[in-house]
Structure formats: structure tokens, C-alpha cells
Write an enzyme that holds these catalytic residues in place. Sequence first.
Site, PDB file in Angstrom:
ATOM      1  N   HIS A 137       0.851  -1.208   0.000  1.00 26.11           N
ATOM      2  CA  HIS A 137       0.000   0.000   0.000  1.00 26.11           C
ATOM      3  C   HIS A 137       0.880   1.250   0.000  1.00 26.11           C
ATOM      4  O   HIS A 137       0.632   2.195  -0.754  1.00 26.11           O
ATOM      5  CB  HIS A 137      -0.913  -0.015   1.231  1.00 26.11           C
ATOM      6  CG  HIS A 137      -1.676   1.267   1.439  1.00 26.11           C
ATOM      7  ND1 HIS A 137      -2.757   1.622   0.665  1.00 26.11           N
ATOM      8  CD2 HIS A 137      -1.502   2.280   2.331  1.00 26.11           C
ATOM      9  CE1 HIS A 137      -3.236   2.796   1.074  1.00 26.11           C
ATOM     10  NE2 HIS A 137      -2.489   3.226   2.082  1.00 26.11           N
ATOM     11  N   TYR A 247      -3.216  17.172   4.612  1.00 24.83           N
ATOM     12  CA  TYR A 247      -2.299  16.244   5.288  1.00 24.83           C
ATOM     13  C   TYR A 247      -0.879  16.759   5.495  1.00 24.83           C
ATOM     14  O   TYR A 247      -0.152  16.216   6.325  1.00 24.83           O
ATOM     15  CB  TYR A 247      -2.298  14.879   4.604  1.00 24.83           C
ATOM     16  CG  TYR A 247      -1.333  14.719   3.454  1.00 24.83           C
ATOM     17  CD1 TYR A 247      -1.642  15.233   2.207  1.00 24.83           C
ATOM     18  CD2 TYR A 247      -0.126  14.036   3.610  1.00 24.83           C
ATOM     19  CE1 TYR A 247      -0.773  15.074   1.141  1.00 24.83           C
ATOM     20  CE2 TYR A 247       0.748  13.878   2.553  1.00 24.83           C
ATOM     21  CZ  TYR A 247       0.415  14.393   1.324  1.00 24.83           C
ATOM     22  OH  TYR A 247       1.278  14.236   0.276  1.00 24.83           O
TER      23      TYR A 247
END
Length: 430
Positions: A137, A247
Site C-alpha cells: 500500500h 495532510y
Amino acid sequence: MNQSATARSWVEHANGHRDFPLQNLPLGIFSHQGQGKRCGVAIGDAILDLEGALVAGLFDGHARVAVEATRGGALNAFFALGRSARVALRERLLELLGEHSEHQAVLKPLLLDSAECQLHLPAQIGDYTDFYVGIEHAKNVGKLFRPDNPLLPNYKYVPIGYHGRASTIRPSGTDVRRPKGQTLPAGQTEPSFGPCARLDYELELGIWIGQGNEMGESIPVAEAAEHIAGFCLLNDWSARDIQAWEYQPLGPFLSKSFISTVSPWVVTAEALAPFRCAQPARPEGDPQPLSYLLDSHDQATGAFDIELEVLLLTERMREQNLPAHRLTLSNTSSMYWTVAQMVAHHSVNGCQLQPGDLFGSGTLSGALPGQFGSLLEITQGGKEPVQLASGEVRKFLEDGDEVILRARCVRDGVASIGFGECRGTIVPAR
Ligand code: CA
């Protein structure tokens, strides 16, 4: 302990059950017909009311102490007792529910139909930490943003994580309200405010912390497995458009904290013991873990072979009676760090872990298409939509979509066990 494939229960529907045969015996908190929360054990399609069994005098010694600690509607006190209490309870449950049990008549009325019970969070979660140990991932997502340099240089040294939000963790079946927030539309320089347009799931393994540590002390990696009470599935729902804008520099904030969903049954380390395996060897050229993260026993047995699955069911698919569409089939073998390394790293600075704390593994994707644990990866950030049998396509989740996570442990000579489901349906923003 009797983990053999041939061990049977007198509870007939447990034998060969997809998730909860005699060999599993996960604990959870349930309520039945509006009564208070209590602890139960999943066996086949039923839940054994542990408190009822306690009142009936079926436990003594360590097992009795263990069951007494499951009272009060949360398993924190039971988690705090550690491994010996769990093992004593498990051994007694294997006797009580095994096919030669002498207590069937007493136990029968204490078996409740799961379909008539509501499952709750198994513990009061003091703190929730989300790791990022799924290396495929990390590479897949990194490639979307940095094609030449998908993994940042700290990844192979540090079990990367951040502190998540404990207050909005919910059990399977809770609706997922589409969050609103700030996003930066493509080509714009100023943000808009509104409902998330890129809502995603993340397939993760959840880890329940058992015995904690005192603040200022750390848990050595060789002892870390003793501090884990059990495991669940975790969907770390993610608002990708909100995430992309917010973020940097401190990491995800409101893009993750609107809800995280867990499967309600705590699958114990003992039930998973047959499905442990060696941590996969690191690729040639990767650094060895620093010594505080390295233990030979953990490297030899600290990983898991658990098959993980994500299914999608849209409103139209439900109307057309179509089966759920499998989005993902992956495995815990993609974890670059073991759960023991996560515990050791989390506490190495003296941070206190407490019974009932929850860890997420991070999204567990495989390297190949079909194995990606989020839509962000499957659709390449929305560029390659998923085609569904209903004629619909999905770049990200739409209102009415239901996401279902499942896990299954399979090994020759051992009874297969599962985790039960972790479900959530998207409902419109308010
Ligand atoms: Ca995550």
C-alpha cells in the site's frame, strides 16, 4: 489445546462454521432484546452468554477470575489480565462447548441466536493508533504521488504511525455519514467546502492491546506479543479529497476521524496461533531492523497468514439481487513490520499503552491488481473506475454503497476460522 480440525462441538451449527467453529471462540460485548451489555462468546450462529454461564457455576479458578473481569459491558479489565487468564478461559470453553461436554443442558438456554443480538464495541478505547506497515500500500500510494521514489527513506527503519481518533470508532453495521470538509478542487488555488467527493475505505487488521506498560517504561520486542489481547478487522474510512488538502505537514486529520469501523469479535492470539508464520525475509539490500525491533523468535513466528477480503454492495446491486462485488483479496503477509514490532516501537519512548487501546495495521494491499486494499489504489486515484455487474461504475464510494470486510484463516490440518464481518453503509452528508 485442542485446535485440531476434528475437534467438534455439540453446538452442531458451529461445526464447519465459516467464522466461528469451536477452534475460534472470540469474545465480544452484546445485548439481547434491549437488555444490558454483557460479554459473550461466538460459537457458530449463536452467542454463549458468559455471565449466565458464570451464574450457573460453570467456571472456577483462573477461568472464573477471567469471566468476572468480562463483566461491566467492556473487556478492558479482562484484557488487563493478560495471556494466562485468556488461556484458562479458552481451555474451559473448549470443555464446555466440546462434543463431550457434561453441561449441555445447562448451556443450551444460554445460547442466544446471533441474529437477535446487537454487537457493541468490545472495549472502551482509550487511544487509537494507525500504523502504515502494509508496504505494498505504501508503495502503491507513494507511486501515485512520487513515481520515482515511492517509499520515503524512513519507511524501512521506522514502523510509521500516527495517533488516530478513538471517540468515533464504531462496531460493524454502523452507518457511515459522508463527511464534509475543505477540499482543493483541481486547478484551483483556494479551497471549497462541502461533502467529500472521494470517499474511500482502507482494509486493515485491528490489534487490541492487553496488558499495558507504565509511562516511562518500554515493552521489549521479545515480550511485546504478550501485550496483545486479540485482533479484529478495521475499516479506516478515508476522505481522499479532504486528506489531500490537509495532510501536509502533520498528516491526516479530519479526513480520517469521522468514523472508523471495527468487527466486534476479538479473535484471540491463541485462536490465531496455528496461522502464525515467519516474517517474510526482507528484500536484498533492505536494512535489518534496529536491535530494539529485532527478536529472533518474533521473526520466526510473529507474522500471520490471514486472507483478507473487501466486498462492495451498491443500492442498485441490492435491488437487482446481485451478489456483492469483490474489490480486494489480500493477506496479512504484506506487513513489513510484525505486530510485536509495532508494540515495541510505540512504547520505546516511554509512551503508555493501556488495555483496550486499538492499533490499526495500515492498509494491507498486495502487489498485484485485485489485491489493493483501497479504491485510491484500485482506481489509480479515480482514473480507472471499477465496473460493476449492475452496469454502474465506481471511482470512489457513493451514498448507499456498503463495504464489507472479511478475514479467513486457512491451513491444512487445522480448522479454518474467520473474524466475522466489518460492514458499513454510506449515508448522505447532512
Ligand atoms: Ca489507515
